[in-house]
Design an enzyme around this catalytic site. Structure first.
Site, PDB file in Angstrom:
ATOM      1  N   GLU A   4       0.838  -1.201   0.000  1.00 48.45           N
ATOM      2  CA  GLU A   4       0.000   0.000   0.000  1.00 48.45           C
ATOM      3  C   GLU A   4       0.874   1.253   0.000  1.00 48.45           C
ATOM      4  O   GLU A   4       1.937   1.269   0.619  1.00 48.45           O
ATOM      5  CB  GLU A   4      -0.880  -0.021   1.253  1.00 48.45           C
ATOM      6  CG  GLU A   4      -1.938   1.052   1.293  1.00 48.45           C
ATOM      7  CD  GLU A   4      -2.894   0.874   2.475  1.00 48.45           C
ATOM      8  OE1 GLU A   4      -3.497  -0.214   2.622  1.00 48.45           O
ATOM      9  OE2 GLU A   4      -3.026   1.829   3.254  1.00 48.45           O
ATOM     10  N   ASP A  63       0.335   5.348   0.657  1.00 47.47           N
ATOM     11  CA  ASP A  63      -0.705   6.202   1.245  1.00 47.47           C
ATOM     12  C   ASP A  63      -0.380   7.673   1.303  1.00 47.47           C
ATOM     13  O   ASP A  63       0.693   8.059   1.780  1.00 47.47           O
ATOM     14  CB  ASP A  63      -0.862   5.874   2.747  1.00 47.47           C
ATOM     15  CG  ASP A  63      -1.508   4.561   3.019  1.00 47.47           C
ATOM     16  OD1 ASP A  63      -2.226   4.062   2.158  1.00 47.47           O
ATOM     17  OD2 ASP A  63      -1.284   4.047   4.135  1.00 47.47           O
ATOM     18  N   GLU A  92      -2.537  10.538   3.450  1.00 43.53           N
ATOM     19  CA  GLU A  92      -3.712  10.824   4.280  1.00 43.53           C
ATOM     20  C   GLU A  92      -3.631  12.283   4.688  1.00 43.53           C
ATOM     21  O   GLU A  92      -2.597  12.736   5.173  1.00 43.53           O
ATOM     22  CB  GLU A  92      -3.751   9.947   5.535  1.00 43.53           C
ATOM     23  CG  GLU A  92      -4.059   8.500   5.233  1.00 43.53           C
ATOM     24  CD  GLU A  92      -4.198   7.643   6.496  1.00 43.53           C
ATOM     25  OE1 GLU A  92      -4.157   8.193   7.625  1.00 43.53           O
ATOM     26  OE2 GLU A  92      -4.331   6.436   6.352  1.00 43.53           O
ATOM     27  N   HIS A 136      -0.005  12.956   5.926  1.00 40.08           N
ATOM     28  CA  HIS A 136       0.560  11.758   6.530  1.00 40.08           C
ATOM     29  C   HIS A 136       0.816  10.758   5.390  1.00 40.08           C
ATOM     30  O   HIS A 136      -0.064  10.561   4.554  1.00 40.08           O
ATOM     31  CB  HIS A 136      -0.493  11.239   7.511  1.00 40.08           C
ATOM     32  CG  HIS A 136      -0.182   9.960   8.194  1.00 40.08           C
ATOM     33  ND1 HIS A 136       0.349   9.919   9.462  1.00 40.08           N
ATOM     34  CD2 HIS A 136      -0.352   8.675   7.809  1.00 40.08           C
ATOM     35  CE1 HIS A 136       0.499   8.652   9.831  1.00 40.08           C
ATOM     36  NE2 HIS A 136       0.084   7.878   8.851  1.00 40.08           N
ATOM     37  N   THR A 137       2.015  10.185   5.335  1.00 39.57           N
ATOM     38  CA  THR A 137       2.298   9.212   4.265  1.00 39.57           C
ATOM     39  C   THR A 137       2.814   7.918   4.879  1.00 39.57           C
ATOM     40  O   THR A 137       3.367   7.909   5.986  1.00 39.57           O
ATOM     41  CB  THR A 137       3.378   9.737   3.287  1.00 39.57           C
ATOM     42  OG1 THR A 137       4.626   9.854   3.980  1.00 39.57           O
ATOM     43  CG2 THR A 137       2.995  11.082   2.694  1.00 39.57           C
ATOM     44  N   GLY A 153      -3.691  14.971  17.894  1.00 43.02           N
ATOM     45  CA  GLY A 153      -3.720  13.719  18.641  1.00 43.02           C
ATOM     46  C   GLY A 153      -5.082  13.401  19.256  1.00 43.02           C
ATOM     47  O   GLY A 153      -5.158  12.634  20.209  1.00 43.02           O
TER      48      GLY A 153
END
Ligand SMILES: *[C@@H]1O[C@H](CO)[C@@H](O)[C@H](O)[C@H]1NC(C)=O
Ligand SMILES: *[C@@H]1O[C@H](CO)[C@@H](O)[C@H](O)[C@H]1NC(C)=O
Ligand SMILES: *[C@@H]1O[C@H](CO)[C@@H](O)[C@H](O)[C@H]1NC(C)=O
Ligand SMILES: *[C@@H]1O[C@H](CO)[C@@H](O)[C@H](O)[C@H]1NC(C)=O
Length: 284
Positions: free
Chosen positions: A98, A100, A102, A115-116, A196
């Site tokens: 995968e 990604d 995100e 985000h990867t 978070g």
């Protein structure tokens, strides 16, 4: 004679291996969200939305093994805190590969986090996160994945954010046998996504809408999974420019610029997470 045969080979691979096109009706199925995902404008625009009941998503009709994938995306504007919009390639299955992107939403005026991650044979834990140098909600920008047997490069508007090289020679698995589909989803992740999980989704702002246009895949299409590797790794496949593409010196410079100025998290420098030593690719 030889050139005649080459011409035939070329035509064969042009028709069987390279697809390209931005019509969402032709390329994608909306596979989640009961009407929250929509294809409009004769297939030129796709929107995904998220509300208090459900997110939504789409997937490509075709599977690919190697290629250059571009999608123009405009992220959820305003207060998008708690939302995640993901754009990724995945093989599915138990030992999945995968790649990604995100996009983690934020309060109005606060920056998105990109985000990867790269999973190979079911294992990820290779997160890198970035800020962007523009507001990804006020216009469309192009998010790309180059994937070939040598390397994987994630880019934004032709500026590379991240490269994952083929390091099989030092024992790091590389995605090169499992075909992948292109997916995108929008969902609520306010348990963790924004600061978070401190900042929750404000449902009074729903629906949260992300928009997509101008998809292109210069890629090897797999019609028949078990035999997949043949077409896409054959000599013919190697004639495709994206099969041998990697970062030129100018792109290397851009990559360094991004990593220096916009990278906010790198698993390869998170010593607490890897007390016994970093994964091998971190030393390469
Ligand atoms: C949201 O904005 C805050 C403040 O600038 C920042 O710390 C945080 O990393 C941003 N992104 C997310 C996804 O929380
Ligand atoms: C969203 O859904 C949850 C649970 O279904 C409910 O408790 C909450 O009141 C809803 N919020 C809004 C703003 O609709
Ligand atoms: C659509 O995408 C192609 C290939 O990525 C690009 O060359 C073209 O400029 C894009 N068109 C628009 C209107 O952005
Ligand atoms: C290879 O391409 C041909 C021609 O399009 C197609 O018929 C065949 O199914 C493909 N094979 C694989 C393994 O994808």
């Amino acid at each position: 004679m030889a050139s005649f045969r080459n011409a035939l080979v070329l035509v064969f691979f042009m028709t069987s291996m390279v697809v390209s096109g931005s019509n969402f009706f032709q390329n994608f199925d909306i596979n989640w969200g009961e009407g929250r995902g929509k294809i409009v404008n004769n297939g030129e625009l796709l929107t995904l939305s998220l509300d208090n009941y459900s997110g939504s998503g789409f997937q490509s009709k075709k599977e690919y093994l190697f290629g250059k994938f571009d999608m123009q995306l405009k992220l959820v504007p305003g207060n998008s805190a708690g939302t995640v919009t993901a754009l990724y390639l995945s093989s599915g299955g138990s030992n999945h590969d995968e790649i990604d992107f995100e996009f983690l939403g934020n309060l109005s005026g606060e920056p998105y986090t990109v985000h990867t991650n790269v999973y190979t044979q079911g294992k990820g834990e290779r997160e890198q996160q970035f800020r962007l140098w523009f507001d990804p909600t006020d216009d469309f920008h192009t998010y790309s994945v180059l994937w070939n047997p040598r390397t994987i490069v994630l880019s934004v508007d032709d500026t590379p954010l991240r490269e994952f090289k083929n390091l099989e020679k030092i024992g790091v698995p590389f995605p090169k046998t499992q075909p992948m589909k292109v997916y995108s989803t929008i969902w609520n992740a306010d348990q963790w996504a924004t600061r978070g999980g401190l900042i929750k989704t404000d449902w009074t702002q729903a629906p949260f809408v992300a928009s997509y246009r101008n998809f292109s895949a210069d890629a090897c299409v797999v019609f028949n999974r078990p035999a997949a590797a043949e077409n896409c790794t054959s000599e013919g496949a190697n004639n495709n420019p994206w099969m041998s593409q990697n970062l030129d010196p100018n792109s290397e410079e851009k990559l360094k610029w991004v990593q220096k100025n916009y990278m906010i998290y790198n698993y390869c420098s998170d010593g607490k997470r890897f007390p016994g030593g970093f994964p091998p690719e971190c030393y390469a």
